[in-house]
Design an enzyme around this catalytic site. Structure first.
Site, PDB file in Angstrom:
ATOM      1  CG  HIS A   1      38.762  20.952   9.491  1.00  0.00           C
ATOM      2  ND1 HIS A   1      39.782  21.856   9.690  1.00  0.00           N
ATOM      3  CD2 HIS A   1      39.000  20.374   8.281  1.00  0.00           C
ATOM      4  CE1 HIS A   1      40.596  21.828   8.657  1.00  0.00           C
ATOM      5  NE2 HIS A   1      40.149  20.948   7.777  1.00  0.00           N
TER       6      HIS A   1
ATOM      7  CG  ASP B   1      40.954  24.543  11.342  1.00  0.00           C
ATOM      8  OD1 ASP B   1      40.845  25.011  10.202  1.00  0.00           O
ATOM      9  OD2 ASP B   1      40.296  23.557  11.741  1.00  0.00           O
TER      10      ASP B   1
END
Length: 324
Positions: A180, A151
């Site tokens: 996530h 990310d």
């Protein structure tokens, strides 16, 4: 001597991750584990001119135990990949059982290892892993991480894409907090260094792309896989950071962790109302040395944080109910 165990090493993340580890020359020993192919992958990797000796282990003959024995770092990529139309809840039901079995063996064989959970959905698989370690009486919250580095990589990459062809993604540092998956991922562009100067509409599109970049890959691969090579890159980046911390270097990386067990994390946990959350972590010889405060965020990010927390709480509840 540094040994890393890569579990799920024959998979689409595990295989390129194995190559990155072997090519790095950071390890003395690399042990691979999976249900198929890993003896051949190990033989292949052993032809590379770096010092690490690579071994491949299958389930028979206590293969998982052999792979884990003496490991300093364990990276878990084992599990099925998300396919088109598959929800993360569908994915969880299969992968949670795999994580439970793996961490039962980790608890018995190498309870002091630094453990990195890549297997999705990380928002739920990490709590399963920690609950297994808790029940075995060997849980060390400073030694287990859900890897959310992809990310962070996407946040700088997609901002650079939006800014123009001649912009280097590595020029930007963008903190990414939360979880996530999807809306639980919150890139903090208000804290980006140097500042990311985009209009509101373009920035909103970049944030959405960071949050749902996995869907972009699943669709592009037409059912043949999900994020693999970029995830291997991100996982290796986090492993390198762990090793740098163990060497005594001052380094920080975001990770999804059990906040109450990490210095500085209890306050963040109390403020947010969740035990598991991704924040910047100061890494050191003992693993997670400190969870760093989130800091000031924009009004828009505050609204996104509310959504992230709502979804994340549901993900965590799903994992805890699995362990009952």
């Amino acid at each position: 001597m540094v040994k890393i165990a890569l579990l799920g090493a024959a998979g689409q993340i595990g295989t390129p991750l194995s190559l990155l580890c072997k090519a790095s020359d950071l390890f003395d020993e690399i042990s691979l584990y999976d249900i198929i192919h890993v003896p051949g992958i190990a033989t292949d990797l052993n032809h590379i001119d770096t010092r690490a000796r690579v071994s491949g282990h299958l389930p028979e003959d206590s293969g998982l135990e052999k792979a884990l024995n003496g490991a300093d770092v364990v990276v878990v990529t084992a599990g099925i990949a998300r396919k088109p139309g598959m929800t993360r809840d569908d994915l969880f039901r299969t992968n949670a059982s795999i994580i439970q079995d793996i961490f039962t063996e980790i608890a018995a064989t190498c309870p002091q290892a630094m453990c990195c959970v890549v297997t999705n959905p990380v928002n739920s698989t990490l709590p399963v892993a920690t609950e297994v370690l808790k029940k075995a009486g060997v849980f060390n919250p400073t030694h287990i991480f859900g890897v959310t580095t992809l990310d962070v990589v996407r946040a700088s990459t997609f901002a650079a894409h939006a800014l123009g062809d001649n912009v280097d993604p590595k020029d930007f540092k963008v903190p990414v907090i939360g979880g996530h998956s999807g809306a639980t991922i919150l890139p903090l562009y208000s804290q980006a260094q140097p500042p990311v100067n985009l209009d509101d509409e373009t920035l909103a599109n970049v944030i959405n792309r960071v949050q749902f970049g996995g869907d972009e890959i699943v669709k592009s691969k037409q059912g043949a896989g999900s994020a693999t090579t970029c995830m291997a890159y991100a996982g290796f980046r986090f492993v390198k950071a762990l090793l740098a911390g163990k060497r005594g270097e001052s380094i920080t990386e975001e990770a999804f962790v059990y906040l109450p067990g990490i210095p500085g994390g209890k306050e963040i946990s109390a403020d947010l109302g969740v035990d598991y959350f991704a924040v910047k972590i100061q890494l050191g010889k003992a693993g997670a040395m400190k969870a760093l405060p989130i800091g000031k965020i924009s009004e828009h990010e505050t609204k996104l944080l509310e959504v992230a927390l709502r979804d994340l709480k549901a993900n965590i509840a799903t994992s805890l109910s699995f362990m009952v």
